[in-house]
Write a protein that holds these residues in place. Structure first.
Motif, PDB file in Angstrom:
ATOM      1  N   CYS A 120       0.843  -1.208   0.000  1.00 53.94           N
ATOM      2  CA  CYS A 120       0.000   0.000   0.000  1.00 53.94           C
ATOM      3  C   CYS A 120       0.875   1.253   0.000  1.00 53.94           C
ATOM      4  N   THR A 121       0.359   2.320  -0.616  1.00 55.30           N
ATOM      5  CA  THR A 121       1.029   3.622  -0.594  1.00 55.30           C
ATOM      6  C   THR A 121       0.337   4.483   0.455  1.00 55.30           C
ATOM      7  N   ILE A 122       1.112   5.058   1.361  1.00 56.32           N
ATOM      8  CA  ILE A 122       0.519   5.837   2.457  1.00 56.32           C
ATOM      9  C   ILE A 122       0.629   7.331   2.147  1.00 56.32           C
ATOM     10  N   GLY A 123      -0.492   8.043   2.258  1.00 54.22           N
ATOM     11  CA  GLY A 123      -0.495   9.483   1.987  1.00 54.22           C
ATOM     12  C   GLY A 123      -0.517  10.304   3.263  1.00 54.22           C
ATOM     13  N   THR A 124      -0.312  11.605   3.104  1.00 57.95           N
ATOM     14  CA  THR A 124      -0.381  12.554   4.215  1.00 57.95           C
ATOM     15  C   THR A 124      -1.799  12.568   4.789  1.00 57.95           C
ATOM     16  N   PRO A 125      -1.961  12.513   6.107  1.00 56.76           N
ATOM     17  CA  PRO A 125      -3.312  12.599   6.662  1.00 56.76           C
ATOM     18  C   PRO A 125      -4.078  13.800   6.084  1.00 56.76           C
ATOM     19  N   GLY A 126      -5.280  13.558   5.629  1.00 54.35           N
ATOM     20  CA  GLY A 126      -6.082  14.605   4.995  1.00 54.35           C
ATOM     21  C   GLY A 126      -7.055  13.938   4.034  1.00 54.35           C
ATOM     22  N   CYS A 127      -7.551  14.712   3.089  1.00 58.63           N
ATOM     23  CA  CYS A 127      -8.573  14.211   2.169  1.00 58.63           C
ATOM     24  C   CYS A 127      -7.988  13.335   1.067  1.00 58.63           C
ATOM     25  N   GLY A 128      -6.711  13.530   0.759  1.00 59.01           N
ATOM     26  CA  GLY A 128      -6.091  12.719  -0.284  1.00 59.01           C
ATOM     27  C   GLY A 128      -6.801  12.882  -1.619  1.00 59.01           C
ATOM     28  N   PRO A 129      -6.971  11.779  -2.355  1.00 61.91           N
ATOM     29  CA  PRO A 129      -7.532  11.872  -3.706  1.00 61.91           C
ATOM     30  C   PRO A 129      -9.038  12.084  -3.754  1.00 61.91           C
ATOM     31  N   CYS A 130      -9.700  12.172  -2.607  1.00 58.38           N
ATOM     32  CA  CYS A 130     -11.169  12.184  -2.556  1.00 58.38           C
ATOM     33  C   CYS A 130     -11.791  13.225  -3.469  1.00 58.38           C
ATOM     34  N   LEU A 131     -11.188  14.422  -3.510  1.00 63.07           N
ATOM     35  CA  LEU A 131     -11.826  15.502  -4.281  1.00 63.07           C
ATOM     36  C   LEU A 131     -11.156  15.739  -5.619  1.00 63.07           C
ATOM     37  N   GLY A 132     -10.248  14.849  -6.009  1.00 64.13           N
ATOM     38  CA  GLY A 132      -9.705  14.918  -7.360  1.00 64.13           C
ATOM     39  C   GLY A 132      -8.806  16.093  -7.630  1.00 64.13           C
ATOM     40  N   ALA A 133      -8.167  16.626  -6.586  1.00 59.87           N
ATOM     41  CA  ALA A 133      -7.330  17.799  -6.804  1.00 59.87           C
ATOM     42  C   ALA A 133      -5.846  17.441  -6.913  1.00 59.87           C
ATOM     43  N   HIS A 134      -5.461  16.347  -6.338  1.00 62.32           N
ATOM     44  CA  HIS A 134      -4.033  15.973  -6.338  1.00 62.32           C
ATOM     45  C   HIS A 134      -3.897  14.547  -5.815  1.00 62.32           C
ATOM     46  N   MET A 135      -2.705  14.003  -5.839  1.00 58.90           N
ATOM     47  CA  MET A 135      -2.374  12.776  -5.124  1.00 58.90           C
ATOM     48  C   MET A 135      -3.377  11.640  -5.378  1.00 58.90           C
ATOM     49  N   GLY A 136      -3.322  11.043  -6.583  1.00 57.84           N
ATOM     50  CA  GLY A 136      -4.215   9.911  -6.839  1.00 57.84           C
ATOM     51  C   GLY A 136      -5.388  10.244  -7.738  1.00 57.84           C
ATOM     52  N   VAL A 137      -5.222  11.284  -8.552  1.00 59.11           N
ATOM     53  CA  VAL A 137      -6.256  11.653  -9.523  1.00 59.11           C
ATOM     54  C   VAL A 137      -6.372  10.520 -10.557  1.00 59.11           C
ATOM     55  N   LEU A 138      -7.600  10.235 -10.974  1.00 58.19           N
ATOM     56  CA  LEU A 138      -7.823   9.155 -11.940  1.00 58.19           C
ATOM     57  C   LEU A 138      -7.646   9.652 -13.368  1.00 58.19           C
ATOM     58  N   GLY A 139      -7.149   8.776 -14.227  1.00 56.23           N
ATOM     59  CA  GLY A 139      -7.063   9.084 -15.652  1.00 56.23           C
ATOM     60  C   GLY A 139      -8.355   8.690 -16.359  1.00 56.23           C
ATOM     61  N   GLU A 140      -8.487   9.154 -17.571  1.00 56.29           N
ATOM     62  CA  GLU A 140      -9.644   8.860 -18.433  1.00 56.29           C
ATOM     63  C   GLU A 140      -9.913   7.348 -18.459  1.00 56.29           C
ATOM     64  N   GLY A 141     -11.120   6.965 -18.116  1.00 60.13           N
ATOM     65  CA  GLY A 141     -11.494   5.553 -18.210  1.00 60.13           C
ATOM     66  C   GLY A 141     -11.023   4.682 -17.057  1.00 60.13           C
ATOM     67  N   GLU A 142     -10.267   5.260 -16.113  1.00 61.32           N
ATOM     68  CA  GLU A 142      -9.785   4.444 -14.994  1.00 61.32           C
ATOM     69  C   GLU A 142     -10.905   4.197 -13.975  1.00 61.32           C
ATOM     70  N   VAL A 143     -10.801   3.060 -13.319  1.00 58.13           N
ATOM     71  CA  VAL A 143     -11.819   2.659 -12.355  1.00 58.13           C
ATOM     72  C   VAL A 143     -11.199   2.583 -10.962  1.00 58.13           C
ATOM     73  N   CYS A 144     -11.862   3.246 -10.018  1.00 62.02           N
ATOM     74  CA  CYS A 144     -11.366   3.259  -8.640  1.00 62.02           C
ATOM     75  C   CYS A 144     -12.436   2.713  -7.694  1.00 62.02           C
ATOM     76  N   LEU A 145     -12.009   1.865  -6.793  1.00 60.76           N
ATOM     77  CA  LEU A 145     -12.884   1.468  -5.694  1.00 60.76           C
ATOM     78  C   LEU A 145     -12.435   2.272  -4.481  1.00 60.76           C
ATOM     79  N   SER A 146     -13.345   3.046  -3.919  1.00 62.10           N
ATOM     80  CA  SER A 146     -12.982   4.002  -2.877  1.00 62.10           C
ATOM     81  C   SER A 146     -13.881   3.826  -1.658  1.00 62.10           C
ATOM     82  N   THR A 147     -13.338   4.115  -0.497  1.00 58.66           N
ATOM     83  CA  THR A 147     -14.157   4.066   0.716  1.00 58.66           C
ATOM     84  C   THR A 147     -14.775   5.429   1.035  1.00 58.66           C
ATOM     85  N   ALA A 148     -14.720   6.357   0.083  1.00 53.71           N
ATOM     86  CA  ALA A 148     -15.255   7.701   0.300  1.00 53.71           C
ATOM     87  C   ALA A 148     -16.784   7.703   0.273  1.00 53.71           C
ATOM     88  N   ASN A 149     -17.342   8.895   0.230  1.00 46.98           N
ATOM     89  CA  ASN A 149     -18.791   9.059   0.325  1.00 46.98           C
ATOM     90  C   ASN A 149     -19.442   9.543  -0.970  1.00 46.98           C
TER      91      ASN A 149
END
Ligand code: SF4
Lengths: 156, 403
Positions: B338-367
């Protein structure tokens, strides 16, 4: 408050990510939000917003609390947003920046003229009048002042 | 005979009240707009600064110089005006507020939609926009329409691989994305008492996905001992009989692992119906499922194995990260790939750190799985931690095994 404009029809459950995407939020430059408003929903919408009344489906503005969504719509020249229901944070945000939001179920035909009168409590579209759910007196005052900033300047 | 909202706000559902707020918080994004608006309002006054919290959690560390400059301005203001500042790495606002700051019976507002989360403590906690928050900075109070309440009557207990997240996705499905609009959700009944604080926080967090103003649990023995461990002495709240505008009966034993499919949070399928769907990324974290117990469940499942897809784990707070380091689950996660990120929102809002590319599929524990939220053209599926963990090991959506 009265107003009118051409109808721009939108669907139900339009979330604020669709109004303005998260990737455009980090700026003080409001013109960036206007430039990208509704981009992820339908890039053809933006040029039709000036002088428009958005007539949307239920739960407009759900999701993120980002006030940039209301600002982008307002500064793109939208006169008012009409929907059967709104997500409550968007609703407050819109009033707070002076964008009229009107709870009313209206059948939307694109580009038809839509008129409204908040004091009298109606919306008119295609010759048909619809009653609206009235705003609280406080919200009417804030809207009449042009938003909460002006309201506070008047009531320091 | 009042609902918890009526009791805390001191008025009947449907009435408008002006109420002092006990806590008001902003994050790095909404904080900047709040500061700008507060200045435009004249910046004449500032309410009790010790009740005003600023969190750097959404884009941390800053992703580019524009963000960094805006964050710098907010940081300087928070320091010079003695606002309570949680800088980068401190964690997600809702989580940190839930680590001994928000107390039962308080009125709390956050300039973020998931500010309904700390309602899990029996507080009235809700989200506002930046302009409302700017006025709160001025006066320390705001107006509320006292909400009607929807009663979610829980019975039984969760079993098998089902988690609070599966319950959250299930109730959002039953109410729909606007089924709770303008209302408060109250989680009551014997089943509610079986849920730990982390689980209650997951459930209240997702209240806003139904349009609700807040989600609430009555403070009970579990609340009291959780807060006692954080140095806060509080009392339990005794529910009164009251009128709900709608009632939902949920037997926790009926809850099974589910997934919300793109692009609606209220559209769910049993995990087994999606089994085998290939994934490009798994993300475990956020204000929904980034707490210590979440990371511990993940670690328990992936320990000794290797993830078959890029897996990003972001602890919800520094406390969560510290606990994970102390108990060793952090090294289990790292060893499993696993890759560990800085405590915070991380990729949840698509602004940085783990942004998805076109057509990519993510399984997320977000809301939220809104279109393009984590990156243009990306597809987001939402699940529990156990489902995410089992799926990470296979690289495709996989049913979690019964623990
Ligand atoms: S983790 Fe996601 S949902 Fe939670 S506050 Fe951060 S961006 Fe919002």
């Amino acid at each position: 408050m009265q107003g009118s404009g051409h109808a721009v029809c939108l669907g139900a459950d339009i979330d604020t990510d669709l109004v303005i995407a998260g990737r455009y939020l980090r700026t003080k430059d409001h013109s960036l939000w206007v430039a990208h408003v509704f981009e992820d929903l339908d890039s053809a919408i933006a040029p039709r917003l000036k002088g428009a009344v958005i007539v949307a489906g239920k739960n407009f503005g759900c999701g993120s609390s980002r006030e940039q969504a209301a600002i982008a719509i307002h500064e793109a020249g939208v006169v008012a947003v009409i929907a059967p229901s709104f997500a409550r944070i968007f609703f407050r945000n819109a009033i707070n920046i002076g964008l009229p939001v009107i709870e009313c179920s209206v059948t939307c035909t694109a580009n038809q003229n839509v008129r409204f009168d908040l004091a009298e409590g109606w919306v008119e579209a295609a010759g048909k009048k619809y009653p609206i759910r009235p705003l609280s007196p406080r919200m009417q005052e804030i809207l009449a002042a042009g938003g909460l900033v002006n309201y506070w300047k008047a009531h320091p | 005979m009042s609902t918890l909202s009526e009791r805390i706000l001191g008025a009947t559902a449907g009435e408008y009240v002006d109420h002092k707020v006990d806590r008001a918080y902003v994050c790095d994004g909404t904080g900047m707009l709040t500061l700008e608006t507060w200045k435009r309002m004249g910046a004449a006054r500032l309410a009790d600064a010790s009740c005003l919290h600023v969190f750097f959690d959404h884009i941390v560390p800053a992703n580019n110089s524009t963000t960094a400059t805006l964050q710098h301005e907010l940081r300087e203001f928070a320091n010079s005006s003695f606002l309570s500042l949680s800088d980068i790495g401190g964690g997600i606002c809702h989580q940190v507020m839930s680590e001994g700051i928000v107390l039962p019976g308080e009125v709390v507002v956050g300039a973020d939609s998931h500010s309904c989360t700390p309602g899990a403590f029996g507080a009235f906690s809700t989200g506002v926009g930046a302009t409302d928050m700017a006025a709160i900075w001025l006066t320390g109070e705001t107006w509320f329409r006292v909400p009607d309440s929807i009663g979610l009557h829980l019975s039984g207990s969760l079993h098998g691989a089902a988690e609070a997240k599966d319950l959250a996705l299930s109730y959002v499905n039953r109410l729909g994305m606007d089924g709770g609009t303008y209302c408060a959700l109250e989680f009551v009944g014997e089943g509610a008492k079986t849920l730990q604080m982390d689980e209650r926080l997951t459930l209240c967090n997702m209240a806003v996905e139904t349009g609700a103003k807040t989600g609430m649990f009555y403070a009970d023995d579990i609340t009291v001992s959780y807060l006692a461990a954080k140095g806060q002495k509080v009392s339990a709240q005794v529910p009164e009989s009251c009128t709900y505008i709608r009632n939902l009966e949920i037997d926790l034993a009926d809850i099974v692992p589910v997934i919300a499919v793109p692009h609606r949070v209220d559209t769910i399928k049993p995990v087994q119906d999606l089994a085998g769907l290939p994934l490009d990324q798994v993300f475990v974290g956020t204000c929904t499922n980034g707490r210590y117990s979440d990371l511990a469940r993940l670690a328990k499942i992936v320990k000794g194995g290797k993830v078959a897809v890029r897996t990003i784990v972001v602890p919800a707070s520094r406390q969560v990260l510290a606990d994970a380091a102390r108990t060793g689950i952090l090294s289990d996660l790292i060893s499993a790939g696993c890759t560990i990120g800085t405590p915070g929102c991380g990729p949840c809002l698509g602004a940085h750190m783990g942004v998805l590319g076109e057509g990519e599929v993510c399984l997320s524990t977000a809301n939220r799985n809104f279109r393009n939220r984590m990156g243009v053209g990306g597809e987001i599926y939402l699940s529990s931690v156990a489902t995410a963990a089992a799926s990470a090991l296979k690289g495709e959506i996989t049913e979690p095994e019964v623990a």
